[in-house]
Design a protein around this motif. Sequence first.
Motif, short mmCIF file in Angstrom:
data_model
loop_
_atom_site.label_atom_id
_atom_site.label_comp_id
_atom_site.label_asym_id
_atom_site.label_seq_id
_atom_site.Cartn_x
_atom_site.Cartn_y
_atom_site.Cartn_z
N ASP A 40 0.83 -1.21 0.00
CA ASP A 40 0.00 0.00 0.00
C ASP A 40 0.87 1.25 0.00
O ASP A 40 0.57 2.23 -0.71
CB ASP A 40 -0.93 0.01 1.21
N VAL A 43 2.50 1.84 -3.49
CA VAL A 43 1.56 2.39 -4.47
C VAL A 43 1.22 3.84 -4.13
O VAL A 43 1.13 4.71 -5.01
CB VAL A 43 0.29 1.51 -4.55
N THR A 48 4.87 1.53 -9.28
CA THR A 48 3.99 0.80 -10.21
C THR A 48 4.61 -0.49 -10.74
O THR A 48 4.09 -1.06 -11.70
CB THR A 48 3.63 1.69 -11.42
N ARG A 76 -4.28 -7.66 -4.70
CA ARG A 76 -4.85 -7.00 -5.89
C ARG A 76 -6.38 -6.99 -5.80
O ARG A 76 -7.03 -5.98 -6.07
CB ARG A 76 -4.41 -7.71 -7.18
N VAL A 81 -6.89 -3.49 -7.52
CA VAL A 81 -5.76 -3.14 -8.39
C VAL A 81 -5.93 -3.77 -9.76
O VAL A 81 -6.29 -4.95 -9.89
CB VAL A 81 -4.43 -3.62 -7.75
N ILE A 85 -0.84 -1.20 -12.19
CA ILE A 85 0.34 -1.68 -11.47
C ILE A 85 0.93 -2.85 -12.24
O ILE A 85 0.27 -3.88 -12.44
CB ILE A 85 -0.02 -2.13 -10.03
#
Length: 327
Positions: A40, A43, A48, A76, A81, A85
Amino acid sequence: MRYRTIGTDPATRREVSVLSLGAMLFGTATDEATSYAILDRYVEAGGTFIDTSDNYAFWQNGGQGGESEELLGRWRRSRGVGDEIVIATKLGARPLAPGTSYVDNPEGLSAKVIRESAERSRERLGMDRLHLLYAHIEDRTVPLEETVTAFAELVAEGTVGLLGASNHRAWRVERARVLAAAAGLPGYEVLQYHHSYLQRRFDLPSELDPDGDLGAVGPDLASYLRAEPQLTLVAYSPLIRGGYTRADRLGPAYDLPSTLGRLAALREVAAETGATVNQVVLAWLMGGDVPAIPLVGASSVAQLDESLAAVDLELTAEQRDRLDQSR
């Protein structure tokens, strides 16, 4: 965060952060809550580019691996996500049975393994397409043409984007790329090897290579990368597992006359910039004559934050020259 483009084909190339996060121990040595917190934060900071493998981390529990991919899949899904990413994974070095390893019992790089292992990785990660897939180790038992064709078929089918190689000799990478180009197929565009600031010995045997010259950037691979600037170098273990702050962790591979001088230069530059030694190493890698994407591991958010701060560290030309010339 800063970004760079990897790959040359408009259909598969990606823009990724200049610092990659390694997920090798996520789901085993690093528990789920800590792994999620690190992911977390990465990101949140604009990261990425996350790295894993189908065999991570088999040595932690005597199994075959897959825990890292499984954790990333859960993360994810829990965070929603998507393809923003970039996830890189690898195949070829997963042990075929619990209690064995890639040294004595690897899955290898046959067409059958490539297809089946890539499918299992997609399932664990919860992805329709693997953004970047590496051949993890060499497989001399399979014709190189078979490996090249099998990877290319996955790209053609849309289940894999970019292709890469790790821990291969430079001539094997070039041979595979020539075969792919001659057949009009996609080839390796990203190379992942151990690379760091300290110079190392290449005359010592390792698990991967009894001759001692495989798995790390040496003179041949460095020269190859300079001649092929369209290739991307991802540098794993850039901080030598804490070796820059714990000299006892460096081991015999770094028992060279240049080590003390280069460590002294690092400390000088770190003091001048107000950065840590680790941050200077990462900045040196990102801005080198062969610019690398450092692949950093972290077992805490604090460790990750130290690495993230290196993205904004600008070394002067004089500082780089001093680091490069230290012996």
